[in-house]
Design a protein around this motif. Structure first.
Motif, mmCIF file in Angstrom:
data_model
loop_
_atom_site.group_PDB
_atom_site.id
_atom_site.type_symbol
_atom_site.label_atom_id
_atom_site.label_comp_id
_atom_site.label_asym_id
_atom_site.label_seq_id
_atom_site.Cartn_x
_atom_site.Cartn_y
_atom_site.Cartn_z
ATOM 1 N N GLY A 111 -9.403 -2.779 2.439
ATOM 2 C CA GLY A 111 -10.336 -3.862 2.700
ATOM 3 C C GLY A 111 -11.540 -3.839 1.771
ATOM 4 N N SER A 135 -4.442 -3.783 -7.693
ATOM 5 C CA SER A 135 -4.965 -5.094 -8.073
ATOM 6 C C SER A 135 -4.376 -5.604 -9.385
ATOM 7 N N GLY A 148 -9.338 -3.438 -1.509
ATOM 8 C CA GLY A 148 -8.047 -4.073 -1.330
ATOM 9 C C GLY A 148 -6.915 -3.072 -1.190
ATOM 10 N N ASN A 149 -5.749 -3.431 -1.703
ATOM 11 C CA ASN A 149 -4.556 -2.592 -1.572
ATOM 12 C C ASN A 149 -4.581 -1.430 -2.561
ATOM 13 N N GLU A 208 -0.769 -6.703 -8.794
ATOM 14 C CA GLU A 208 -0.740 -7.912 -7.979
ATOM 15 C C GLU A 208 -1.156 -9.135 -8.791
ATOM 16 N N ASN A 227 -4.122 -0.826 2.780
ATOM 17 C CA ASN A 227 -5.151 -1.846 2.548
ATOM 18 C C ASN A 227 -6.484 -1.308 3.037
ATOM 19 N N ASP A 234 -14.128 -4.395 -1.053
ATOM 20 C CA ASP A 234 -13.949 -4.668 -2.476
ATOM 21 C C ASP A 234 -12.826 -3.831 -3.089
#
Length: 221
Positions: free
Chosen positions: A142, A173, A146-147, A176, A140, A144
């Protein structure tokens, strides 16, 4: 005459319990099927993402090893001169490439416009901690980003004797978002099915309750 209400209540109570048991079993079965479906789709999406990551890692390895293709070079202020020739290879939008060596860490992401943007120091340090065994892991980053699904491998830096660790990452993204949509669909279908099963039962209950509520009044007269 006084035993009739008790017998009727006992029969209706059993019917209600059976109905609730059927509804509960149906709900549990629907949830189990939904969870299994989500997990199966997640496995498929992650396997596909790992295959894409393997291909992207190969392009990063070629680029860092001296075959950058037509990819642009990032700006790397404050880093040693040999990083100025760094290329990520021809990668798709939002792909991350990081090079970790004794000289420091350089991590960039391909923007949607096809340019390269340098990651923050905290994000770069996080990528530098990935084990260089080539195994895909989720990180992750964090902000903009993300994962990300990332993997790290050792590579001879730009044809030199020095060996660097190259980390390549692809965003999770899209996968997900698909899983969230499927979860909402499963939940909605389960609620609709349970509502359809309870509806007729409630109507039947209302009819029987209405019939029973009138019996005592006739009995008292």
């Amino acid at each position: 005459m006084t035993q009739a209400p008790a017998r009727f209540t006992q029969r209706w109570s059993l019917r209600t319990r059976l109905l609730l048991s059927v509804v509960a079993l149906f709900t549990a079965a629907s949830l189990i099927v939904g969870v299994v479906s989500v997990l199966a789709l997640r496995g498929f999406l992650m396997d596909r993402l790992d295959d894409q990551l393997l291909a992207a890692t190969g392009r990063s390895e070629d680029a860092v090893g001296g075959d950058p293709g037509n990819a642009p070079a990032p700006t790397a202020p404050g880093l040693p001169g040999r990083f100025s020739d760094f290329r990520t290879g021809v990668q798709g939008p939002l792909t991350i490439t990081a090079v970790v060596s004794d000289a420091g860490v350089l991590a960039v992401v391909v923007t949607p416009e096809g340019n390269l943007r340098q990651l923050s120091e905290a994000q770069s340090r996080q990528l530098a901690r990935v084990d260089e065994d080539g195994a895909p892991v989720t990180v992750n980053l964090g902000g903009d980003l993300g994962n990300y699904r990332v993997s790290a491998i050792p590579v001879s830096f730009n044809g030199l004797d020095a060996v660097a660790t190259v980390v390549t990452g692809l965003p999770q993204s899209e996968a997900e978002a698909i899983l969230v949509q499927l979860s909402f669909v499963v939940a909605a279908v389960t609620l609709l099915a349970v509502g359809a099963a309870i509806g007729p039962a409630r109507s039947s209950c209302a009819g029987r309750c209405g019939h029973w509520s009138g019996s005592p009044r006739r009995h008292r007269r």
